[in-house]
Design a protein around this motif. Structure first.
Motif, PDB file in Angstrom:
ATOM      1  N   SER A  94     -65.034  44.813 -12.381  1.00 38.61           N
ATOM      2  CA  SER A  94     -65.084  45.806 -13.466  1.00 38.61           C
ATOM      3  C   SER A  94     -63.817  45.832 -14.311  1.00 38.61           C
ATOM      4  CB  SER A  94     -65.319  47.207 -12.884  1.00 38.61           C
ATOM      5  OG  SER A  94     -64.196  47.651 -12.115  1.00 38.61           O
ATOM      6  N   ARG A  95     -62.790  45.152 -13.861  1.00 38.57           N
ATOM      7  CA  ARG A  95     -61.467  45.217 -14.528  1.00 38.57           C
ATOM      8  C   ARG A  95     -61.464  44.370 -15.797  1.00 38.57           C
ATOM      9  NH1 ARG A  95     -56.893  42.023 -13.493  1.00 38.57           N
ATOM     10  NH2 ARG A  95     -57.980  41.093 -11.708  1.00 38.57           N
ATOM     11  N   PHE A  96     -60.894  44.928 -16.877  1.00 38.33           N
ATOM     12  CA  PHE A  96     -60.768  44.175 -18.131  1.00 38.33           C
ATOM     13  C   PHE A  96     -59.627  44.758 -18.973  1.00 38.33           C
ATOM     14  CE2 PHE A  96     -63.557  47.709 -19.107  1.00 38.33           C
ATOM     15  CZ  PHE A  96     -63.194  48.098 -20.398  1.00 38.33           C
ATOM     16  N   THR A  97     -59.124  43.965 -19.893  1.00 35.56           N
ATOM     17  CA  THR A  97     -58.080  44.412 -20.818  1.00 35.56           C
ATOM     18  C   THR A  97     -58.727  45.141 -21.983  1.00 35.56           C
ATOM     19  OG1 THR A  97     -56.614  42.577 -20.231  1.00 35.56           O
ATOM     20  CG2 THR A  97     -56.218  43.661 -22.353  1.00 35.56           C
ATOM     21  N   TYR A  98     -58.338  46.395 -22.182  1.00 34.79           N
ATOM     22  CA  TYR A  98     -58.917  47.163 -23.279  1.00 34.79           C
ATOM     23  C   TYR A  98     -57.999  47.222 -24.498  1.00 34.79           C
ATOM     24  CZ  TYR A  98     -56.036  51.077 -21.520  1.00 34.79           C
ATOM     25  OH  TYR A  98     -54.994  51.872 -21.112  1.00 34.79           O
ATOM     26  N   ALA A  99     -56.698  46.969 -24.316  1.00 32.81           N
ATOM     27  CA  ALA A  99     -55.759  47.010 -25.443  1.00 32.81           C
ATOM     28  C   ALA A  99     -54.440  46.380 -25.034  1.00 32.81           C
ATOM     29  CB  ALA A  99     -55.521  48.457 -25.897  1.00 32.81           C
ATOM     30  N   THR A 100     -53.676  45.960 -26.024  1.00 33.85           N
ATOM     31  CA  THR A 100     -52.303  45.527 -25.821  1.00 33.85           C
ATOM     32  C   THR A 100     -51.404  46.468 -26.610  1.00 33.85           C
ATOM     33  OG1 THR A 100     -52.934  43.214 -25.527  1.00 33.85           O
ATOM     34  CG2 THR A 100     -50.639  43.655 -26.106  1.00 33.85           C
ATOM     35  N   GLY A 101     -50.439  47.073 -25.918  1.00 37.00           N
ATOM     36  CA  GLY A 101     -49.584  48.063 -26.548  1.00 37.00           C
ATOM     37  C   GLY A 101     -48.421  47.446 -27.307  1.00 37.00           C
TER      38      GLY A 101
END
Length: 249
Positions: A94-101
């Motif tokens: 279920s893990r995924f990258t939603y944004a890069t800060g």
């Protein structure tokens, strides 16, 4: 049928099944205002109530490992989301990258902010988030080390528990400068000056989401994560200064 159409149909199906559910989402402080906008849009579309609980990624991670009743975790880093998955506290896959800060050096008082301000060390206090529990604090130390100013400014550092407290230290005048998230400056009318730190000076602030085990059976939780990947959420993230992942083919 395209992936976009399939995703839209899946979201509609899950949203209808999830209408009566309530969700609790643990969210890293830097993303709290952005998440509030996303939650409002998600609630408008689905009717699902989402309660957001903000804090440093490290503090939220510790709460989750001690049984805090969250359904979804929006971390400010990869490592803590990965650990939860490895320790079977999150749903596998279920893990995924939603944004890069994006990191900024900000002052509510100075008229100009740039690397020269750090090199000259002509300030009383510089606020940073605790690097042990806040990824933006760790990124701030990357910058200080790569600019080779860490020894000169170390005695002038003051620490916030998370990026929100760090922002308040500079906003209140307790610190002359602060390393904060660009998103915090996009949350409203913020006075002062800032330097948008080049990404080459710090490790990427890749922020990951994960579905926690207690919510593995909740259609609403999966619907929320699907919405987070969609165009409306990506547009909100971009407006707040994040780099949103592009959808796959």
């Amino acid at each position: 049928m395209t992936r976009a159409c399939l995703s839209a149909l899946l979201l509609m199906f899950l949203a209808s099944a999830a209408h009566a559910d309530k969700l609790t989402v643990a969210v890293a402080t830097n993303f709290a205002q952005t998440a509030a906008q996303i939650e409002a849009e998600f609630r408008r579309q689905t009717g699902t109530e989402v309660s957001l609980s903000a804090g440093s990624s490290g503090k939220l991670y510790a709460q989750i490992t001690h049984g805090a009743p969250y359904d979804v975790f929006l971390s400010a880093d990869v490592e803590r989301a990965r650990r939860l998955e490895q320790d079977k506290l999150a749903v596998s896959g279920s893990r995924f990258t939603y944004a890069t800060g994006r990191l900024v050096l900000w002052s509510a008082r100075l008229e100009k902010v740039d690397p020269g301000v750090l090199r000259a060390a002509q300030f009383n206090h510089l606020a940073v988030a605790n690097p042990r529990i806040a990824p933006y604090g760790a990124a701030a130390f990357d910058v200080l080390n790569r600019l080779q100013v860490s020894p000169a400014v170390r005695a002038r550092l003051v620490y916030g528990e998370d990026i929100g407290q760090t922002f308040q230290l500079a906003a209140s005048g307790a610190a002359d400068l602060a390393f904060v998230a660009l998103s915090q400056l996009r949350s409203g009318e913020v006075a002062g000056a800032y330097w948008l730190v080049p990404p080459s000076l710090y490790r990427p602030i890749e922020q990951q989401a994960v579905l926690l085990q207690r919510a593995g059976h909740k259609p609403a939780a999966r619907a929320f994560l699907d919405f987070l990947k969609g165009p409306r959420a990506r547009a909100i993230m971009t407006r707040f200064g994040y780099i949103a992942p592009q959808p796959g083919p």
